[in-house]
Design a protein around this motif. Structure first.
Motif, mmCIF file in Angstrom:
data_model
loop_
_atom_site.group_PDB
_atom_site.id
_atom_site.type_symbol
_atom_site.label_atom_id
_atom_site.label_comp_id
_atom_site.label_asym_id
_atom_site.label_seq_id
_atom_site.Cartn_x
_atom_site.Cartn_y
_atom_site.Cartn_z
ATOM 1 N N HIS A 62 70.822 59.743 64.130
ATOM 2 C CA HIS A 62 70.378 61.055 63.282
ATOM 3 C C HIS A 62 70.862 60.469 61.990
ATOM 4 C CE1 HIS A 62 69.416 64.777 61.714
ATOM 5 N NE2 HIS A 62 70.332 65.106 61.365
ATOM 6 N N VAL A 63 72.283 60.334 61.993
ATOM 7 C CA VAL A 63 72.917 59.964 60.802
ATOM 8 C C VAL A 63 72.203 58.639 59.995
ATOM 9 C CG1 VAL A 63 74.905 59.396 59.748
ATOM 10 C CG2 VAL A 63 74.912 61.025 61.338
ATOM 11 N N ILE A 66 69.225 59.340 58.205
ATOM 12 C CA ILE A 66 69.286 60.356 56.979
ATOM 13 C C ILE A 66 69.812 59.104 55.793
ATOM 14 C CG2 ILE A 66 71.096 61.931 55.995
ATOM 15 C CD1 ILE A 66 70.937 63.289 58.593
ATOM 16 N N GLU A 67 70.594 58.312 56.263
ATOM 17 C CA GLU A 67 71.207 57.267 55.357
ATOM 18 C C GLU A 67 70.048 56.241 55.008
ATOM 19 O OE1 GLU A 67 74.031 56.761 53.710
ATOM 20 O OE2 GLU A 67 74.728 58.691 54.454
ATOM 21 N N LYS A 68 69.042 55.896 55.934
ATOM 22 C CA LYS A 68 67.944 55.187 55.489
ATOM 23 C C LYS A 68 66.968 55.835 54.463
ATOM 24 C CE LYS A 68 64.528 52.231 57.779
ATOM 25 N NZ LYS A 68 64.002 51.791 59.000
#
Length: 92
Positions: A62-63, A66-68
């Motif tokens: 999930h994180v 989000i970063e991508k």
């Protein structure tokens, strides 16, 4: 009289054992299902390995998504402000 004394002693010991004052030495051991114990041990080892892998190999999916998405949005923002070369551009 000797028999009467022994009967009284047994009664006293029995009463004390019921009260929990004298530990009964004829108690049976606790039964353990070896298959369940083996599975529980394997499960705890797996969870310990998973915790270690989470620390070693980084962030959750999930994180990471989000970063991508943030990187993609930032790249698009930079591309939108980039000067384009063309016939009316002196540098191009």
């Amino acid at each position: 009289m000797d028999v009467m004394k022994r009967t009284e002693e047994v009664t006293v010991y029995y009463d004390d054992a019921l009260k929990g004052e004298i530990e009964d030495k004829t108690r049976m051991a606790e039964l353990i299902n070896l298959n369940k114990a083996r599975k529980a041990k394997a499960k705890s080892e797996k969870s310990a390995q998973a915790a270690e892998n989470r620390i070693l190999y980084g962030i959750s999916t999930h994180v990471r998504k989000i970063e991508k998405t943030k990187q993609k949005r930032d790249a698009e923002k930079v591309d939108a402000h980039r000067l384009k070369s063309g016939p009316d551009n002196k540098n191009g």
